[in-house]
Design an enzyme around this catalytic site. Sequence first.
Site, PDB file in Angstrom:
ATOM      1  N   THR A 117      15.053 -29.261 -15.497  1.00 34.94           N
ATOM      2  CA  THR A 117      14.645 -30.406 -16.339  1.00 34.94           C
ATOM      3  C   THR A 117      13.092 -30.978 -15.935  1.00 34.94           C
ATOM      4  O   THR A 117      13.019 -31.401 -14.913  1.00 34.94           O
ATOM      5  CB  THR A 117      15.526 -31.483 -16.583  1.00 34.94           C
ATOM      6  OG1 THR A 117      16.864 -31.127 -16.780  1.00 34.94           O
ATOM      7  CG2 THR A 117      15.011 -32.566 -17.425  1.00 34.94           C
ATOM      8  N   LYS A 192      15.832 -32.249 -24.266  1.00 35.69           N
ATOM      9  CA  LYS A 192      16.567 -32.792 -23.292  1.00 35.69           C
ATOM     10  C   LYS A 192      16.068 -34.198 -23.005  1.00 35.69           C
ATOM     11  O   LYS A 192      16.763 -34.896 -22.637  1.00 35.69           O
ATOM     12  CB  LYS A 192      16.155 -31.936 -22.037  1.00 35.69           C
ATOM     13  CG  LYS A 192      16.619 -32.395 -20.678  1.00 35.69           C
ATOM     14  CD  LYS A 192      17.960 -31.987 -20.561  1.00 35.69           C
ATOM     15  CE  LYS A 192      18.644 -32.442 -19.108  1.00 35.69           C
ATOM     16  NZ  LYS A 192      19.952 -32.372 -18.800  1.00 35.69           N
ATOM     17  N   LYS A 260      13.997 -39.096 -12.567  1.00 34.09           N
ATOM     18  CA  LYS A 260      12.841 -38.207 -12.984  1.00 34.09           C
ATOM     19  C   LYS A 260      12.971 -37.974 -14.192  1.00 34.09           C
ATOM     20  O   LYS A 260      11.845 -37.853 -14.866  1.00 34.09           O
ATOM     21  CB  LYS A 260      13.147 -36.905 -11.767  1.00 34.09           C
ATOM     22  CG  LYS A 260      12.066 -35.749 -11.924  1.00 34.09           C
ATOM     23  CD  LYS A 260      13.059 -34.544 -12.799  1.00 34.09           C
ATOM     24  CE  LYS A 260      14.125 -33.935 -12.470  1.00 34.09           C
ATOM     25  NZ  LYS A 260      14.565 -32.918 -13.311  1.00 34.09           N
TER      26      LYS A 260
HETATM   27  P1  NAP Z   1      19.999 -29.412  -6.573  1.00 38.04           P
HETATM   28  O1  NAP Z   1      21.424 -29.249  -6.406  1.00 38.04           O
HETATM   29  O2  NAP Z   1      19.183 -30.361  -5.751  1.00 38.04           O
HETATM   30  O3  NAP Z   1      19.358 -28.082  -6.457  1.00 38.04           O
HETATM   31  C1  NAP Z   1      17.930 -27.922  -6.426  1.00 38.04           C
HETATM   32  C2  NAP Z   1      17.570 -26.429  -6.055  1.00 38.04           C
HETATM   33  O4  NAP Z   1      15.904 -26.049  -6.180  1.00 38.04           O
HETATM   34  C3  NAP Z   1      17.993 -25.758  -4.628  1.00 38.04           C
HETATM   35  O5  NAP Z   1      18.333 -24.759  -4.879  1.00 38.04           O
HETATM   36  C4  NAP Z   1      16.565 -26.137  -3.916  1.00 38.04           C
HETATM   37  O6  NAP Z   1      16.516 -25.335  -2.907  1.00 38.04           O
HETATM   38  C5  NAP Z   1      15.621 -25.553  -5.107  1.00 38.04           C
HETATM   39  N1  NAP Z   1      14.258 -26.137  -4.744  1.00 38.04           N
HETATM   40  C6  NAP Z   1      13.788 -27.516  -5.038  1.00 38.04           C
HETATM   41  N2  NAP Z   1      12.639 -27.496  -4.698  1.00 38.04           N
HETATM   42  C7  NAP Z   1      12.121 -26.187  -4.470  1.00 38.04           C
HETATM   43  C8  NAP Z   1      10.815 -25.855  -4.296  1.00 38.04           C
HETATM   44  N3  NAP Z   1       9.775 -26.340  -4.091  1.00 38.04           N
HETATM   45  N4  NAP Z   1      10.876 -24.525  -3.634  1.00 38.04           N
HETATM   46  C9  NAP Z   1      11.835 -23.705  -3.749  1.00 38.04           C
HETATM   47  N5  NAP Z   1      13.217 -24.075  -4.215  1.00 38.04           N
HETATM   48  C10 NAP Z   1      13.157 -25.425  -4.562  1.00 38.04           C
HETATM   49  O7  NAP Z   1      19.473 -29.837  -8.005  1.00 38.04           O
HETATM   50  P2  NAP Z   1      20.605 -29.489  -9.361  1.00 38.04           P
HETATM   51  O8  NAP Z   1      21.654 -30.717  -9.464  1.00 38.04           O
HETATM   52  O9  NAP Z   1      21.128 -28.005  -9.286  1.00 38.04           O
HETATM   53  O10 NAP Z   1      19.581 -29.654 -10.487  1.00 38.04           O
HETATM   54  C11 NAP Z   1      18.629 -28.743 -10.813  1.00 38.04           C
HETATM   55  C12 NAP Z   1      17.833 -29.005 -12.027  1.00 38.04           C
HETATM   56  O11 NAP Z   1      18.847 -28.856 -13.022  1.00 38.04           O
HETATM   57  C13 NAP Z   1      17.103 -30.313 -11.948  1.00 38.04           C
HETATM   58  O12 NAP Z   1      15.812 -30.336 -12.737  1.00 38.04           O
HETATM   59  C14 NAP Z   1      17.931 -31.143 -12.441  1.00 38.04           C
HETATM   60  O13 NAP Z   1      17.481 -32.313 -13.341  1.00 38.04           O
HETATM   61  C15 NAP Z   1      18.600 -30.367 -13.643  1.00 38.04           C
HETATM   62  N6  NAP Z   1      20.177 -30.744 -14.065  1.00 38.04           N
HETATM   63  C16 NAP Z   1      21.212 -30.974 -13.537  1.00 38.04           C
HETATM   64  C17 NAP Z   1      22.260 -31.316 -13.717  1.00 38.04           C
HETATM   65  C18 NAP Z   1      23.439 -31.716 -12.734  1.00 38.04           C
HETATM   66  O14 NAP Z   1      24.456 -32.420 -12.996  1.00 38.04           O
HETATM   67  N7  NAP Z   1      23.229 -31.488 -11.492  1.00 38.04           N
HETATM   68  C19 NAP Z   1      22.617 -31.433 -15.082  1.00 38.04           C
HETATM   69  C20 NAP Z   1      21.685 -30.969 -16.043  1.00 38.04           C
HETATM   70  C21 NAP Z   1      20.431 -30.712 -15.437  1.00 38.04           C
HETATM   71  P3  NAP Z   1      17.307 -25.828  -1.487  1.00 38.04           P
HETATM   72  O15 NAP Z   1      18.576 -25.279  -1.476  1.00 38.04           O
HETATM   73  O16 NAP Z   1      16.392 -25.086  -0.421  1.00 38.04           O
HETATM   74  O17 NAP Z   1      17.018 -27.237  -1.431  1.00 38.04           O
END
Ligand code: NAP
Length: 309
Positions: A117, A192, A260
């Site tokens: 997102t 979104k 965010k």
């Molecule tokens: P998360 O669990 O914090 O995972 C983030 C991922 O991105 C991890 O694999 C992290 O790697 C990687 N990452 C972050 N910064 C990076 C960088 N600079 N370089 C390389 N890798 C990087 O987040 P999430 O919940 O999966 O959410 C991911 C996205 O989906 C976000 O934009 C969020 O807003 C969106 N989203 C989330 C949900 C939800 O319910 N969680 C629902 C809809 C949308 P590491 O493992 O090394 O930290």
Amino acid sequence: MLFNCSLFVKLAKNKQETEVMANVAFIGLGVMGYPMAGHLAKAGHQVQVYNRTQAKARAWAEEYGGKWRATAAEAAAGCDIVFICVGNDDDLRQVVLGEQGITEGVSPGTILVDHTTTSADVARELSRILKCRQVDFIDAPVSGGQAGAVNGTLTVMMGGNAETIDKVTAVISAYARCSRRMGEVGAGQLTKMVNQICIAGVVQGLAEGLHFARKAGLDGEAVVDVIRHGAAQSWQMENRYQTMWQGEFDFGFAIDWMRKDLGIALDEARRNGSTLALTALVDQFYADVQAMGGNRWDTSSLLARLEKN
Ligand code: NAP
């Protein structure tokens, strides 16, 4: 059989999507990406993954039998589609344009599908840069939360070229119950934003309802069991009222991510002239929850703010 553009379209039109196999990469194995990449592997696609924290990539490869790569460039090399699901605009720029990033590995004809997102601006910016390399970019944020990713029932809102989106739709169906093209690049992210604006007010309303119920001496679970059958029903009510009532918030969609998302929506609203009074207010309530230490708590923790005294 492996993915090939013309073959893929023909098969998709014949509704034989399940027979199509693609070489894909998945970059970012967080709460969402890990199970999404898993669904692609289970559907029979050749999946190679990259994650900044390598232990997660190794664990994924062991669990699903795919390959892990040490850099995003290596993961993207030779792939038909590269899926991305990282944190925010800067993270996306880094994995795409940074050192050993995706652009160092992709070949002309590859399609990038970004599930992060982000702002609509970064989607347009990357699309412009990648076009020079004959790489198509689709912004494809998701809704449905961790449960949607685990169960393969996400909603995907896409922006980009219609033909390109047709090519990836069958592959995305491995983890999506609903996906739709909303317009040109950036339109997925704008959709979104609407999603998050709608959620913000609903969660605060549900938190206030439960807060009021407790103060009034009512059994919150019994209350919701009745009102869920009427006009107050919502996804948040169905999926969150029990944990809210029990004060459980250490799971789900992190407040840091929600702030965010609301920040992105409020920025866009300043540009397009829309008035988001409730969204701005709830964003400040989330700042209060962050100050309580709730950065990684689920968005339903707005109730904790109301009950903190
Ligand atoms: P998360 O669990 O914090 O995972 C983030 C991922 O991105 C991890 O694999 C992290 O790697 C990687 N990452 C972050 N910064 C990076 C960088 N600079 N370089 C390389 N890798 C990087 O987040 P999430 O919940 O999966 O959410 C991911 C996205 O989906 C976000 O934009 C969020 O807003 C969106 N989203 C989330 C949900 C939800 O319910 N969680 C629902 C809809 C949308 P590491 O493992 O090394 O930290």
